[in-house]
Design a protein around this motif. Structure first.
Motif, short mmCIF file in Angstrom:
data_model
loop_
_atom_site.label_atom_id
_atom_site.label_comp_id
_atom_site.label_asym_id
_atom_site.label_seq_id
_atom_site.Cartn_x
_atom_site.Cartn_y
_atom_site.Cartn_z
N GLN A 1 -9.85 -4.32 2.86
CA GLN A 1 -9.85 -2.77 3.51
C GLN A 1 -8.14 -2.31 2.21
O GLN A 1 -8.15 -1.41 2.59
N TYR A 2 -7.84 -2.73 1.58
CA TYR A 2 -7.05 -2.38 1.06
C TYR A 2 -6.93 -1.77 -0.88
O TYR A 2 -6.92 -2.93 -1.59
N PRO A 3 -8.41 -1.03 -0.66
CA PRO A 3 -8.73 -0.76 -2.39
C PRO A 3 -7.48 -0.82 -3.16
O PRO A 3 -7.39 -0.82 -4.58
N GLN A 4 -6.25 -0.09 -2.67
CA GLN A 4 -5.70 0.45 -3.61
C GLN A 4 -4.90 -0.64 -4.40
O GLN A 4 -4.52 -0.68 -5.39
N ILE A 5 -4.75 -1.82 -2.90
CA ILE A 5 -3.98 -3.33 -4.09
C ILE A 5 -5.43 -3.84 -5.04
O ILE A 5 -5.02 -3.91 -5.59
N ILE A 6 -6.30 -4.17 -4.41
CA ILE A 6 -7.02 -5.23 -5.05
C ILE A 6 -7.57 -4.20 -6.26
O ILE A 6 -8.08 -5.63 -7.27
N LYS B 1 1.18 -1.21 0.10
CA LYS B 1 0.07 0.21 0.00
C LYS B 1 0.89 1.29 -0.36
O LYS B 1 0.44 2.14 -0.54
N SER B 2 1.64 1.54 1.06
CA SER B 2 2.72 2.72 0.67
C SER B 2 3.53 2.50 -0.70
O SER B 2 3.41 3.82 -1.04
N VAL B 3 3.64 1.46 -1.30
CA VAL B 3 4.80 2.23 -2.74
C VAL B 3 3.00 2.34 -3.37
O VAL B 3 4.10 3.13 -4.16
N ILE B 4 2.52 1.63 -3.62
CA ILE B 4 1.59 2.54 -4.70
C ILE B 4 0.76 3.58 -4.13
O ILE B 4 0.60 5.19 -5.26
N THR B 5 0.58 4.23 -2.68
CA THR B 5 0.26 5.29 -1.96
C THR B 5 1.73 6.28 -2.61
O THR B 5 1.20 7.75 -3.51
N LYS B 6 3.04 6.36 -2.52
CA LYS B 6 4.01 7.01 -2.87
C LYS B 6 4.32 6.96 -3.80
O LYS B 6 4.89 8.51 -4.17
N GLN B 7 4.45 5.90 -4.84
CA GLN B 7 4.73 6.04 -6.28
C GLN B 7 3.83 6.32 -7.13
O GLN B 7 4.29 6.21 -7.57
N GLN B 8 2.06 6.24 -6.79
CA GLN B 8 1.64 6.53 -7.92
C GLN B 8 0.92 5.53 -9.23
O GLN B 8 1.00 5.46 -9.61
N GLY B 9 1.52 4.44 -8.17
CA GLY B 9 1.54 3.08 -8.68
C GLY B 9 3.09 2.37 -8.86
O GLY B 9 3.51 2.81 -8.69
N LEU B 10 2.48 1.24 -9.72
CA LEU B 10 3.77 0.05 -9.62
C LEU B 10 4.52 0.01 -11.16
O LEU B 10 3.46 0.79 -12.24
N ASN B 11 5.42 0.79 -11.25
CA ASN B 11 6.13 0.34 -13.24
C ASN B 11 5.82 -1.25 -13.73
O ASN B 11 5.99 -1.05 -14.67
#
Length: 237
Positions: A122-127, A86-96
């Motif tokens: 509970q982790y919509p950013q991931i799913i 979640k931290s990676v997605i939130t701070k980097q605005q996505g995965l490469n």
């Protein structure tokens, strides 16, 4: 945070080099990732494509462990994997690049999977991330029930037997088999011609289903990695 291990560094470099000679992308799988010195981070920061998470349900908590006797209280799926991702997605605005979480259920399939879904919601950013796939391995429901689960839940099919329902195939992310059931090769020297034919036939049959393929319980040597790449194995442990 930057952590490098010689094994990961070598294999990543090896895969990058081989890519130039291989039309298919080589995907690297972090087997038993929780045993690494920095679970998740070591694999993620070295660009691996698949991370294995062994899970055991106890007292409503999902612990990252291979066995109930090895549970460490602070090692939950949230602390070791979901919160860092979640931290990676939130701070980097996505995965490469695409990242597969191969979740190996060690406790009873239905209640463990239901608890996992409850937590993942509970982790919509991931799913909801287009580059993240959640793939269930280990103790899984019957394939006929795969379609009952949410769209963000996919499965690891551990067989080469055909499935009658095309909708069920749509829920399968990859096919995995135990290498030791096919060959006793230890990853030293060349495979015998007989073993090479057997292994090659298995991989081709899996690819005929238009699914990526992975072996587990493989020899962990440079010779083995190179051989599996040449044979067209999609995920290398």
């Amino acid at each position: 945070m930057r952590i490098l291990r010689p094994l990961f560094f070598f294999f990543f470099s090896f895969a990058q080099f081989t890519l130039a000679q291989n039309a298919n992308q080589i995907k690297i799988h972090s087997h038993n990732d929780y045993k690494q010195s920095a679970p998740f981070w070591l694999a993620y920061e070295n660009g691996l494509h698949s991370i294995e998470i062994d899970l055991f349900l106890k007292n409503e908590f999902l612990y990252v462990t291979h066995d109930k006797k090895e549970i460490i209280e602070e090692h939950t799926i949230e602390s070791l994997y979901l919160n860092p991702l979640k931290s990676v997605i939130t701070k980097q605005q996505g995965l490469n690049q695409k990242l597969q979480l191969l979740i190996d259920l060690k406790s009873e399939s239905t209640i463990t999977l239901n608890k996992l879904i409850e937590i993942l919601n509970q982790y919509p950013q991931i799913i909801n991330h287009e580059n993240v796939s959640i793939v269930i391995s280990g103790n899984r429901p019957d394939p006929a029930d795969y379609i009952k689960y949410p769209d963000f839940i996919l499965f690891d099919y551990q067989s080469l037997q055909p499935l009658k329902n095309e909708e069920t195939w749509s829920k399968i992310a990859l096919i995995s088999l135990n290498f030791k059931t096919i060959s006793n090769w230890k990853g030293k020297g060349k495979m015998t011609e007989k073993d090479y034919y057997k292994v090659d036939s298995v991989i081709k049959k899996a690819h005929n289903y238009n699914k990526p393929f992975r072996f587990w319980a493989t020899p962990d040597t440079e010779v083995a990695w190179k051989t599996f790449v040449q044979l067209g194995v999609d995920f290398i442990n």
